[in-house]
Design an enzyme around this catalytic site. Structure first.
Site, short mmCIF file in Angstrom:
data_model
loop_
_atom_site.label_atom_id
_atom_site.label_comp_id
_atom_site.label_asym_id
_atom_site.label_seq_id
_atom_site.Cartn_x
_atom_site.Cartn_y
_atom_site.Cartn_z
N GLU A 154 0.86 -1.17 0.00
CA GLU A 154 0.00 0.00 0.00
C GLU A 154 0.90 1.23 0.00
O GLU A 154 1.93 1.24 0.67
CB GLU A 154 -0.90 0.01 1.23
N GLU A 159 -2.52 11.06 4.15
CA GLU A 159 -3.53 10.73 5.15
C GLU A 159 -3.58 11.87 6.16
O GLU A 159 -2.57 12.50 6.47
CB GLU A 159 -3.21 9.42 5.86
#
Length: 278
Positions: A154, A159
């Site tokens: 990933e 974020e």
């Protein structure tokens, strides 16, 4: 443009074989990222272009105890207006087990997937305690290990958690290094107006490194150790995902401000550039 204050995470400094900002330009100098091969400029109105975006749908918690139900083709949660993609998290119970709705869009199978390159997204982030927006990447196919996460990798381009405003994270997760073993490779930076202004969040991905930057300023880099797929599964096509989660093991650590909703992530564009050797 806001001043970017760089704060390197201890995880980045302690993870095996990361590289600091000084190594980024050296590694990237072997490659160019000039050819734009896929884009969505969101210069239309209505639902996101179905030739470029699909949806993940459901409310199972998504492995992180998230509280939202991700919908499909629902304008309240994903629409294009005013030149931006709007991904909106709302406090409403379409499903009895989920008190919130939102959307998770992905470009898998829509022409935007590729191995290596520059992936660039200009966005303004939602605020509010309990929000967890992400601009990130997953593989098109799972071929390594047990053929599930995190074995196949990933890449988190961006974020942000609402209880820690304006602190931006970029990370990579794989079998050897990921958040449940608390050794993921992570960089952190502060953008004072991340929830009120647009910024360009980008990664450049080569066979040797994955680097992340905001508005052209590098703040995270991780190096291929050459020890196999367990530490470097990033050698096959990946695609971009855009979503706003609510709550969860990270986003919900400080609770949820129910009065803060609805919250929107605005995306001005998504662009994918091909990597070429010099």
């Amino acid at each position: 443009m806001a001043r970017v204050v760089v704060v390197f995470s201890s995880l980045l400094l302690s993870a095996a074989a990361p590289v600091g900002p000084a190594a980024g330009p050296q590694a990237r100098s072997r490659y160019t990222f000039d050819k734009l091969v896929w884009r969505d400029e969101f210069n239309y109105t209505g639902r996101p272009d179905s030739t470029k975006w699909g949806y993940d749908v459901g409310g199972s918690g998504w492995g992180n105890k998230e509280l939202q139900y991700y919908t499909k083709n629902r304008l309240e949660n994903a629409r294009v207006e005013g030149g931006n993609l709007v991904v909106e998290a709302r406090r409403e119970a379409l499903q009895p087990e989920n008190a919130y709705t939102s959307a998770r869009l992905l470009a898998r199978g829509k022409g935007g997937s590729q191995t290596y390159g520059r992936f660039e997204v200009r966005a303004q982030l939602p605020g509010g305690r309990g929000t967890w927006p992400a601009i990130w990447m997953l593989p098109d196919q799972n071929g390594y290990g047990n053929k599930s996460w995190p074995d196949n990798g990933e890449i988190d381009i961006m974020e942000h958690v609402g209880y820690d405003p304006n602190v931006i994270h970029a990370s990579t997760h794989c079998k050897s290094y990921y958040f449940r073993t608390n050794n993921q490779k992570t960089g952190t930076t502060v953008i004072p107006d991340a929830t009120t202004a647009f910024h360009v969040y980008a990664i450049e991905w080569t066979p040797e490194t994955i680097t992340a930057e905001i508005d052209g300023q590098l703040y995270f880099a991780a190096r291929n150790e050459g020890t196999g797929w367990q530490a470097w599964p990033w050698d096959k096509p990946f695609h971009v995902l855009l979503n706003v989660a609510v709550g969860g093991e990270w986003g919900g650590q400080k609770g949820i401000d129910e009065a803060a909703f609805p919250q929107q992530m605005l995306v001005d564009y998504v662009r994918v550039y091909e990597m070429k050797k010099r």
